[in-house]
Design an enzyme around this catalytic site. Structure first.
Site, short mmCIF file in Angstrom:
data_model
loop_
_atom_site.label_atom_id
_atom_site.label_comp_id
_atom_site.label_asym_id
_atom_site.label_seq_id
_atom_site.Cartn_x
_atom_site.Cartn_y
_atom_site.Cartn_z
N HIS A 15 -31.58 -3.12 16.06
CA HIS A 15 -32.11 -4.46 16.10
C HIS A 15 -32.27 -4.43 17.53
O HIS A 15 -31.41 -4.74 18.52
CB HIS A 15 -31.39 -5.78 15.98
N PHE A 16 -33.51 -4.64 18.07
CA PHE A 16 -33.90 -4.64 19.67
C PHE A 16 -34.34 -5.86 20.02
O PHE A 16 -34.53 -6.18 21.28
CB PHE A 16 -34.77 -3.31 20.03
N ARG A 17 -34.43 -6.99 18.97
CA ARG A 17 -34.44 -8.22 19.63
C ARG A 17 -35.77 -9.06 19.97
O ARG A 17 -35.86 -10.15 20.47
CB ARG A 17 -33.24 -8.84 20.29
N ASN A 61 -36.25 -9.05 12.03
CA ASN A 61 -35.65 -10.27 12.29
C ASN A 61 -35.74 -10.64 13.61
O ASN A 61 -34.65 -11.21 14.17
CB ASN A 61 -34.39 -10.31 11.76
N HIS A 105 -30.64 -5.04 2.83
CA HIS A 105 -29.39 -5.59 3.21
C HIS A 105 -28.77 -6.28 2.05
O HIS A 105 -29.35 -7.40 1.56
CB HIS A 105 -29.38 -6.55 4.39
N HIS A 138 -26.10 0.07 5.34
CA HIS A 138 -24.84 -0.30 5.65
C HIS A 138 -23.77 -0.78 4.54
O HIS A 138 -23.53 -1.82 4.62
CB HIS A 138 -24.55 -1.49 6.87
N ASP A 161 -27.00 -0.12 12.87
CA ASP A 161 -27.08 -1.35 12.68
C ASP A 161 -27.06 -2.03 14.34
O ASP A 161 -26.06 -3.14 14.28
CB ASP A 161 -26.31 -2.07 11.68
N HIS A 191 -25.42 -9.27 20.48
CA HIS A 191 -25.40 -10.89 20.83
C HIS A 191 -24.71 -10.93 22.09
O HIS A 191 -23.85 -10.24 22.41
CB HIS A 191 -24.63 -11.65 19.78
#
Ligand code: DOR
Length: 447
Positions: free
Chosen positions: A65-67, A97, A182, A236, A307, A311
């Site tokens: 997840h590189f946001r 996401n 997921h 996962h 994964d 944060h």
């Protein structure tokens, strides 16, 4: 063989591939592997002397997840991919996401444009399934630069959610490619949220998001995938039970585990790391970690993905369960697995299977995932004897931390080569960010 000329020559290393492990030189021309063997008489524009080092096929991390866009304060495509190549990773599949969600063709095009000239490694992006785009997914999953569809059955970070069977069926029905899922049952998670709120302690995380939440979702998914004849990649996996279940469904389901679920264990991880160990699905007790290793040993696990889900520490400092779930991992995936190799838990050939061949086999990545003549010259060059201490200060992620801070590991990536270009050597980046979109085998849309 004498007289051959290459652009790049890797000399004197030990080459690891699915075919075996042994001393070999590797010659690269025009970004591809041109020869493997004794290349004593060859000349090259650039030669890397790799005595004492192992040359692995480039590591492909199929879950990061590189946001970007929308949460660049946590991570972005540049820093995330910088961490990847510093950690010996040559390609990533990035998750949808973000804000906006990657659930339309426009959002995918935007990510590909943002990646150009800023991402250090090669890349592809998942398209997220929603109730709104379910009927458009068969087209979206075929777009260039897309690695497939991602389904969140349980709510995690962001707004992507396919909660009920009817919507899940609408999503699965039309898909042609393997989709990544997921699998946590959102109904059960909602019912049990009070457990986390009452406890106000991350030690309750595996109790709130319990074994049954995972098993229930995986069983629902398998039933619907079989009904519609679809291929699913269950991300996962965290429970020993699911390893047994998925072992019975090899024809339709593939399996990912993460290095953190193979390494950390509850309740100790929550005692030492607090909310930094909080992720979805959770880190669980040792019988589950043993179960995952059994899945690795028995060939039930197909790939290891990180994964990577940063944060900031300020966000992580919120009181549980307001604290967000997820931890960085792309940069530590390979060091942790090399350490497991040195500890005798994993063979190097199985590591290669889990980090490159598995992704190649499951997702049909064109020209990548094998150290073989004709394939892209992507290499993770490692020193199996190097002992280092993983440290927050080494981490490229914008949140600036790793749950493995302070851990001593044996085995470390020394150089990263992508399409014949050295992009990392001894912890230093080389050249410019020139990552390219991955290409996949798939039937072209009917005209
Ligand atoms: O812990 C998690 N964090 N699990 C996920 O599936 C999503 C991720 C995130 O994006 O933060």
């Amino acid at each position: 063989m004498t007289g051959q000329t290459f652009d790049l020559l890797l000399k004197g290393g030990t080459v690891v591939s699915l075919d075996g492990i042994g001393p070999a030189d590797v010659g690269v021309r025009a970004g591809r592997i041109a020869a493997i063997g004794d290349l004593a008489g060859a000349s090259a524009g650039e030669t890397l002397q790799l005595g004492g080092l192992h040359v692995l096929p480039g590591v492909i991390d199929t879950q990061v997840h590189f946001r970007e866009p929308g949460m660049e304060h946590k991570e972005d495509l540049e820093a995330g991919s910088r961490g990847a190549v510093l950690g010996g990773v040559t390609a990533v599949f990035e998750m949808p996401n973000t804000r906006p969600l990657t659930s339309t063709a426009g959002a995918l095009t935007d990510k590909l444009a943002r990646a150009r000239g800023r991402m250090w490694c090669d890349h592809a992006f998942y398209v997220g399934a929603t109730a709104e785009n379910a009927e458009r997914l068969p087209e979206l999953e075929r777009l260039p630069g897309c690695c497939g569809v991602k389904i969140f059955m349980g709510a995690s970070t962001g707004d992507l959610l396919v909660r009920d069977d009817a919507t899940l069926e609408r999503v699965l029905r039309g898909l042609g490619r393997r989709c990544a899922v997921h699998a946590e049952d959102d109904f059960r998670l909602s019912e049990r949220k009070a457990i986390a709120e009452r406890a106000a302690d991350p030690r309750a995380h595996p109790e709130w998001r319990d074994v049954a939440s995972a098993v229930l979702a995986t069983e629902r998914l398998l039933r619907l995938a079989r009904k519609h004849g679809r291929l699913v990649h269950v991300l996962h996996i965290t429970t020993a039970e699911e390893i047994d279940i998925l072992g019975q469904h090899r024809d339709i389901a593939s399996v990912e585990v993460t290095p953190q679920h193979l390494t950390l264990v509850a309740p100790e991880c929550y005692a030492s790391l607090g909310t930094r160990a909080q992720m979805n699905p959770p880190i669980r007790e040792s019988r589950h970690r043993d179960g995952l290793w059994r899945g690795v040993a028995h060939g039930i696990v197909d790939v290891v993905g990180s994964d990577h889900a940063p944060h900031t520490l300020a966000e992580k400092a919120e009181s549980y369960p307001k604290s967000p779930s997820g931890m960085p991992g792309v940069q530590t995936l390979l060091p942790l697995l090399l350490d497991h190799c040195n500890a005798g838990r994993l063979s190097l050939r199985r590591l290669v299977d889990l980090t490159s061949a598995g992704a190649h086999r499951l997702f049909g990545i064109a020209g990548k995932g094998r150290l073989a003549v004709g394939y892209d010259a992507d290499f993770s060059i490692v020193d199996l004897k190097a002992e280092r201490v993983i440290d927050d200060a080494l981490m490229a992620n914008r949140s600036g931390w790793t749950p493995f801070h302070g851990r001593r590991v044996k085995g470390w990536p020394i150089a990263t080569v992508i399409r014949g270009r050295q992009v990392m050597r001894e912890g230093q980046l080389l050249g410019q960010a020139q990552g390219e979109p991955l290409r996949f085998w798939q039937a072209l849309p009917a005209t």
